[in-house]
Design an enzyme around this catalytic site. Sequence first.
Site, PDB file in Angstrom:
ATOM      1  N   HIS A  92       0.839   7.848  14.150  1.00 25.57           N
ATOM      2  CA  HIS A  92      -0.331   7.691  13.527  1.00 25.57           C
ATOM      3  C   HIS A  92      -0.306   6.152  13.045  1.00 25.57           C
ATOM      4  O   HIS A  92       0.632   5.686  12.152  1.00 25.57           O
ATOM      5  CB  HIS A  92      -0.217   8.587  12.042  1.00 25.57           C
ATOM      6  CG  HIS A  92      -1.204   8.282  11.182  1.00 25.57           C
ATOM      7  ND1 HIS A  92      -1.053   8.638   9.860  1.00 25.57           N
ATOM      8  CD2 HIS A  92      -2.424   7.835  11.234  1.00 25.57           C
ATOM      9  CE1 HIS A  92      -2.162   8.360   9.159  1.00 25.57           C
ATOM     10  NE2 HIS A  92      -2.985   8.091  10.112  1.00 25.57           N
TER      11      HIS A  92
ATOM     12  N   GLU B 205       4.717   9.178   4.960  1.00 26.72           N
ATOM     13  CA  GLU B 205       4.117  10.547   5.645  1.00 26.72           C
ATOM     14  C   GLU B 205       5.274  11.058   6.713  1.00 26.72           C
ATOM     15  O   GLU B 205       6.394  10.351   6.737  1.00 26.72           O
ATOM     16  CB  GLU B 205       2.916   9.821   6.383  1.00 26.72           C
ATOM     17  CG  GLU B 205       1.782   9.325   5.899  1.00 26.72           C
ATOM     18  CD  GLU B 205       0.672   8.996   6.681  1.00 26.72           C
ATOM     19  OE1 GLU B 205       0.718   9.509   8.014  1.00 26.72           O
ATOM     20  OE2 GLU B 205      -0.323   8.562   6.400  1.00 26.72           O
TER      21      GLU B 205
END
EC number: 3.1.21.-
Length: 310
Positions: A160, A105
């Site tokens: 995250h 990501e």
Amino acid sequence: MSLYPASPYLASLLLFILALHGALSLRLCSFNVRSFGESKKENHNAMDIIVKIIKRCDLILLMEIKDSNNNICPMLMEKLNGNSRRSTTYNYVISSRLGRNTYKEQYAFLYKEKLVSVKAKYLYHDYQDGDTDVFSREPFVVWFQAPFTAAKDFVIVPLHTTPETSVKEIDELADVYTDVRRRWKAENFIFMGDFNAGCSYVPKKAWKNIRLRTDPNFVWLIGDQEDTTVKKSTSCAYDRIVLRGQEIVNSVVPRSSGVFDFQKAYELSEEEALDVSDHFPVEFKLQSSRAFTNSRKSVSLKKKKKGSRS
């Protein structure tokens, strides 16, 4: 001489000042755009909503960007700036692709160039003795300058987490804070992102093991009672914003922090909203240096309770 005739004028003036205060403030947002890759890029309805959400914000953190070809941010720049005749333009800064295995990501910050600029940036190196490789996706730390806000500069530490390791990852942000302070002469800090900091991932008994919560110098703007999830079947405060630094804490516009329910705002069905993301953005505003500089209504470190909403 009576003051009553002037009261309507004073009331109007006060309303104008309040409106000006809101207009001059800097809105900062954090948004996990679930699985933001090629398939979502081709969903025109979802993309229209994402662009609307970004345009609400002066600076926004986007997470869960899955884009091996690095097409997402250039595409967003075209949508934000391409047909605009206004003087406001967006720019962005993006991390490398992060993750332990093949799953990767990126973090990206999109910001209005007239209001915000990048002073410095680095990828946190997760190499502390005894707890190497704590982060699933290391924080991409960015130091921003915002000359028109009361806090002229601030560091944003995005995160995250992986749900199963949320407690350890959130706690480790205290070490990131120490590392940034060693590198830069920064005083104002914003920790934000999808912490997965709610429900079964961070049970109540776990908070005592998280330094970001037990240290009262870290001020949590999004409380445990909030729901940052789109699904009606869930109610969890996964997404958070945490501040450190007296200046930035005092610069928060009162009652500006919260969750932006784009499903309600844009009159979407749950299915349509889930095409955008399974998370709602979280946000807050920083006061302009020209607005209410002598205000005593800003957030106070002494009065702020842990886990409470501003």
